[in-house]
Design a protein around this motif. Structure first.
Motif, PDB file in Angstrom:
ATOM      1  N   LEU A   1     -42.071 -41.921 -51.576  1.00  0.00           N
ATOM      2  CA  LEU A   1     -41.997 -43.166 -52.344  1.00  0.00           C
ATOM      3  C   LEU A   1     -40.557 -43.473 -52.742  1.00  0.00           C
ATOM      4  O   LEU A   1     -39.753 -42.576 -52.982  1.00  0.00           O
ATOM      5  CB  LEU A   1     -42.856 -43.048 -53.615  1.00  0.00           C
ATOM      6  N   GLN A   2     -40.269 -44.793 -52.875  1.00  0.00           N
ATOM      7  CA  GLN A   2     -38.927 -45.206 -53.258  1.00  0.00           C
ATOM      8  C   GLN A   2     -38.545 -44.646 -54.624  1.00  0.00           C
ATOM      9  O   GLN A   2     -37.404 -44.322 -54.886  1.00  0.00           O
ATOM     10  CB  GLN A   2     -38.843 -46.740 -53.278  1.00  0.00           C
ATOM     11  N   GLY A   3     -39.557 -44.527 -55.536  1.00  0.00           N
ATOM     12  CA  GLY A   3     -39.283 -44.008 -56.866  1.00  0.00           C
ATOM     13  C   GLY A   3     -38.672 -42.634 -56.820  1.00  0.00           C
ATOM     14  O   GLY A   3     -37.736 -42.312 -57.546  1.00  0.00           O
ATOM     15  N   LEU A   4     -39.197 -41.781 -55.942  1.00  0.00           N
ATOM     16  CA  LEU A   4     -38.667 -40.428 -55.811  1.00  0.00           C
ATOM     17  C   LEU A   4     -37.253 -40.455 -55.260  1.00  0.00           C
ATOM     18  O   LEU A   4     -36.396 -39.685 -55.662  1.00  0.00           O
ATOM     19  CB  LEU A   4     -39.583 -39.605 -54.905  1.00  0.00           C
ATOM     20  N   LEU A   5     -36.985 -41.362 -54.345  1.00  0.00           N
ATOM     21  CA  LEU A   5     -35.666 -41.455 -53.737  1.00  0.00           C
ATOM     22  C   LEU A   5     -34.610 -41.916 -54.739  1.00  0.00           C
ATOM     23  O   LEU A   5     -33.437 -41.626 -54.599  1.00  0.00           O
ATOM     24  CB  LEU A   5     -35.694 -42.422 -52.538  1.00  0.00           C
ATOM     25  N   LEU A   6     -35.059 -42.634 -55.783  1.00  0.00           N
ATOM     26  CA  LEU A   6     -34.124 -43.137 -56.787  1.00  0.00           C
ATOM     27  C   LEU A   6     -33.932 -42.150 -57.939  1.00  0.00           C
ATOM     28  O   LEU A   6     -33.345 -42.486 -58.951  1.00  0.00           O
ATOM     29  CB  LEU A   6     -34.611 -44.487 -57.333  1.00  0.00           C
ATOM     30  N   GLY A   7     -34.475 -40.952 -57.803  1.00  0.00           N
ATOM     31  CA  GLY A   7     -34.204 -39.938 -58.807  1.00  0.00           C
ATOM     32  C   GLY A   7     -35.266 -39.755 -59.856  1.00  0.00           C
ATOM     33  O   GLY A   7     -35.022 -39.106 -60.878  1.00  0.00           O
ATOM     34  N   PHE A   8     -36.460 -40.327 -59.652  1.00  0.00           N
ATOM     35  CA  PHE A   8     -37.542 -40.133 -60.616  1.00  0.00           C
ATOM     36  C   PHE A   8     -38.392 -38.945 -60.185  1.00  0.00           C
ATOM     37  O   PHE A   8     -38.568 -38.698 -58.993  1.00  0.00           O
ATOM     38  CB  PHE A   8     -38.409 -41.392 -60.710  1.00  0.00           C
ATOM     39  N   GLU A  18     -49.890 -45.323 -61.504  1.00  0.00           N
ATOM     40  CA  GLU A  18     -51.203 -45.419 -62.156  1.00  0.00           C
ATOM     41  C   GLU A  18     -51.242 -46.577 -63.148  1.00  0.00           C
ATOM     42  O   GLU A  18     -52.236 -47.308 -63.229  1.00  0.00           O
ATOM     43  CB  GLU A  18     -51.534 -44.104 -62.861  1.00  0.00           C
ATOM     44  N   ALA A  19     -50.159 -46.745 -63.900  1.00  0.00           N
ATOM     45  CA  ALA A  19     -50.102 -47.835 -64.879  1.00  0.00           C
ATOM     46  C   ALA A  19     -50.159 -49.193 -64.177  1.00  0.00           C
ATOM     47  O   ALA A  19     -50.849 -50.114 -64.624  1.00  0.00           O
ATOM     48  CB  ALA A  19     -48.823 -47.725 -65.709  1.00  0.00           C
ATOM     49  N   LEU A  20     -49.440 -49.315 -63.086  1.00  0.00           N
ATOM     50  CA  LEU A  20     -49.455 -50.567 -62.317  1.00  0.00           C
ATOM     51  C   LEU A  20     -50.838 -50.837 -61.730  1.00  0.00           C
ATOM     52  O   LEU A  20     -51.323 -51.976 -61.753  1.00  0.00           O
ATOM     53  CB  LEU A  20     -48.414 -50.503 -61.201  1.00  0.00           C
ATOM     54  N   GLY A  25     -54.880 -54.060 -60.848  1.00  0.00           N
ATOM     55  CA  GLY A  25     -56.230 -54.017 -60.324  1.00  0.00           C
ATOM     56  C   GLY A  25     -56.335 -54.081 -58.816  1.00  0.00           C
ATOM     57  O   GLY A  25     -57.424 -54.259 -58.269  1.00  0.00           O
ATOM     58  N   ASP A  26     -55.202 -53.993 -58.153  1.00  0.00           N
ATOM     59  CA  ASP A  26     -55.197 -54.064 -56.688  1.00  0.00           C
ATOM     60  C   ASP A  26     -54.146 -53.093 -56.166  1.00  0.00           C
ATOM     61  O   ASP A  26     -52.947 -53.308 -56.342  1.00  0.00           O
ATOM     62  CB  ASP A  26     -54.871 -55.485 -56.228  1.00  0.00           C
ATOM     63  N   ILE A  27     -54.586 -52.026 -55.532  1.00  0.00           N
ATOM     64  CA  ILE A  27     -53.678 -50.977 -55.079  1.00  0.00           C
ATOM     65  C   ILE A  27     -52.648 -51.498 -54.089  1.00  0.00           C
ATOM     66  O   ILE A  27     -51.531 -50.969 -54.004  1.00  0.00           O
ATOM     67  CB  ILE A  27     -54.482 -49.811 -54.453  1.00  0.00           C
ATOM     68  N   THR A  28     -52.977 -52.583 -53.370  1.00  0.00           N
ATOM     69  CA  THR A  28     -52.039 -53.117 -52.378  1.00  0.00           C
ATOM     70  C   THR A  28     -50.817 -53.762 -53.027  1.00  0.00           C
ATOM     71  O   THR A  28     -49.785 -53.952 -52.385  1.00  0.00           O
ATOM     72  CB  THR A  28     -52.721 -54.157 -51.465  1.00  0.00           C
ATOM     73  N   GLU A  29     -50.948 -54.119 -54.327  1.00  0.00           N
ATOM     74  CA  GLU A  29     -49.827 -54.737 -55.037  1.00  0.00           C
ATOM     75  C   GLU A  29     -48.907 -53.692 -55.676  1.00  0.00           C
ATOM     76  O   GLU A  29     -47.844 -54.026 -56.202  1.00  0.00           O
ATOM     77  CB  GLU A  29     -50.337 -55.698 -56.114  1.00  0.00           C
ATOM     78  N   VAL A  30     -49.343 -52.440 -55.647  1.00  0.00           N
ATOM     79  CA  VAL A  30     -48.541 -51.361 -56.230  1.00  0.00           C
ATOM     80  C   VAL A  30     -47.523 -50.903 -55.187  1.00  0.00           C
ATOM     81  O   VAL A  30     -47.713 -49.913 -54.482  1.00  0.00           O
ATOM     82  CB  VAL A  30     -49.431 -50.195 -56.691  1.00  0.00           C
ATOM     83  N   THR A  31     -46.452 -51.656 -55.106  1.00  0.00           N
ATOM     84  CA  THR A  31     -45.426 -51.384 -54.099  1.00  0.00           C
ATOM     85  C   THR A  31     -44.400 -50.376 -54.606  1.00  0.00           C
ATOM     86  O   THR A  31     -44.325 -50.089 -55.811  1.00  0.00           O
ATOM     87  CB  THR A  31     -44.686 -52.681 -53.732  1.00  0.00           C
ATOM     88  N   SER A  32     -43.599 -49.863 -53.685  1.00  0.00           N
ATOM     89  CA  SER A  32     -42.559 -48.902 -54.074  1.00  0.00           C
ATOM     90  C   SER A  32     -41.535 -49.544 -54.996  1.00  0.00           C
ATOM     91  O   SER A  32     -41.031 -48.905 -55.922  1.00  0.00           O
ATOM     92  CB  SER A  32     -41.868 -48.342 -52.822  1.00  0.00           C
ATOM     93  N   THR A  33     -41.242 -50.835 -54.777  1.00  0.00           N
ATOM     94  CA  THR A  33     -40.297 -51.549 -55.647  1.00  0.00           C
ATOM     95  C   THR A  33     -40.854 -51.665 -57.058  1.00  0.00           C
ATOM     96  O   THR A  33     -40.149 -51.457 -58.047  1.00  0.00           O
ATOM     97  CB  THR A  33     -40.001 -52.955 -55.098  1.00  0.00           C
ATOM     98  N   ALA A  34     -42.144 -51.998 -57.157  1.00  0.00           N
ATOM     99  CA  ALA A  34     -42.794 -52.120 -58.465  1.00  0.00           C
ATOM    100  C   ALA A  34     -42.803 -50.784 -59.191  1.00  0.00           C
ATOM    101  O   ALA A  34     -42.494 -50.698 -60.387  1.00  0.00           O
ATOM    102  CB  ALA A  34     -44.217 -52.634 -58.294  1.00  0.00           C
ATOM    103  N   ILE A  35     -43.137 -49.725 -58.471  1.00  0.00           N
ATOM    104  CA  ILE A  35     -43.173 -48.384 -59.063  1.00  0.00           C
ATOM    105  C   ILE A  35     -41.795 -47.979 -59.577  1.00  0.00           C
ATOM    106  O   ILE A  35     -41.652 -47.494 -60.708  1.00  0.00           O
ATOM    107  CB  ILE A  35     -43.677 -47.348 -58.036  1.00  0.00           C
ATOM    108  N   ALA A  36     -40.781 -48.197 -58.762  1.00  0.00           N
ATOM    109  CA  ALA A  36     -39.418 -47.820 -59.147  1.00  0.00           C
ATOM    110  C   ALA A  36     -38.946 -48.604 -60.366  1.00  0.00           C
ATOM    111  O   ALA A  36     -38.300 -48.059 -61.267  1.00  0.00           O
ATOM    112  CB  ALA A  36     -38.461 -48.049 -57.979  1.00  0.00           C
ATOM    113  N   THR A  37     -39.294 -49.889 -60.414  1.00  0.00           N
ATOM    114  CA  THR A  37     -38.864 -50.732 -61.540  1.00  0.00           C
ATOM    115  C   THR A  37     -39.540 -50.307 -62.834  1.00  0.00           C
ATOM    116  O   THR A  37     -38.894 -50.202 -63.880  1.00  0.00           O
ATOM    117  CB  THR A  37     -39.179 -52.210 -61.242  1.00  0.00           C
TER     118      THR A  37
END
Length: 265
Positions: A1-8, A18-20, A25-37
């Protein structure tokens, strides 16, 4: 995931995902950009992951944009806060805890929300207090009754009609300004009895501590246009300008002289 690559860490990335998923309510909207942000907001500013995810969702709904647009909007809040000597955490946390307020009053204008959050922070308060004020004055029957009671206690007319009209139009910052103008300045507020102060704060929809915080920061009130700068304050400001720039600053010197005449000095 992008989040891991950014140091999280894995835990931070999973919590953001999980929060997203919970708010979107839609797993397809939980993108790597959203997770990282969301992980960034939570880690850097100690904002609860659920609140950060809620803020992400609300800004996306308001802007109708992509993940990158939401990320850019959040960056705008950070830059706007710093430009106004406000800690970005204060503005972002205020917005994160006020998603319902954003939905009620801001429509599709996330930039307006950022400005309101920053300016609320400049006055030593947050969007929760602004929301409380708007909710109070828009409970029309109760609000008018409180206005009448506090008017009797103060011996002067208090009316939030203008503030109410502005709030109905979603102009919450202008509505706050109208409320403060009805309340008056900190000097007048401090002369009131405890009963009068409590009644006035209650009519405004906030507690005494919040009211004192807002009224006490006169410099910020002037900067934000919430109150007019007095003649004495203008004269003092110009006097400093004349002294530091020298007599060659003819325009300031002339204005300063006229102010002194107006003050009979």
């Amino acid at each position: 995931l992008q989040g891991l690559l950014l140091g999280f860490s894995f835990k931070e990335t999973l919590a953001a995902a999980e929060a997203l998923n919970n708010v979107l309510g839609d797993i397809t909207e939980v993108t790597s950009t959203a997770i990282a942000t969301v992980a960034h907001l939570s880690k850097k500013y100690s904002i609860a992951t659920s609140d950060a995810a809620g803020l992400y969702k609300q800004i996306k709904l308001m802007s109708g944009g992509t993940d990158d647009m939401v990320k850019a909007q959040l960056k705008h809040v950070e830059h706007l806060a710093r430009a106004n000597n406000v800690a970005p955490k204060a503005a972002l946390e205020s917005m994160a805890k006020s998603s319902e307020f954003m939905a009620k009053y801001m429509g599709e204008n996330s930039k307006s929300m950022a400005e309101t959050a920053v300016q609320a922070a400049m006055l030593g308060t947050d969007l929760t207090a602004i929301d409380s004020m708007m909710t109070s004055i828009l409970d029309i029957e109760s609000s008018i009754e409180k206005e009448m009671q506090v008017s009797v206690l103060l011996g002067r007319q208090i009316s939030f009609d203008k503030a109410r009209q502005l709030a109905m139009s979603g102009k919450t910052l202008e509505a706050t300004k109208a409320i403060i103008q009805q309340v008056g300045g900190i000097a007048e507020f401090e002369k009131m009895s405890v009963i009068q102060r409590k009644a006035l704060a209650d009519a405004s929809g906030i507690d005494l501590t919040t009211m004192q915080s807002i009224l006490g920061n006169r410099e910020k009130q002037i900067e934000l246009g919430l109150v007019e700068q007095s003649t004495a304050e203008k004269a003092s400001e110009l006097a400093v300008g004349v002294a530091t720039s020298g007599v060659n600053n003819i325009e300031n010197a002339m204005i300063f002289t006229q102010l002194m005449v107006n003050m009979n000095l």
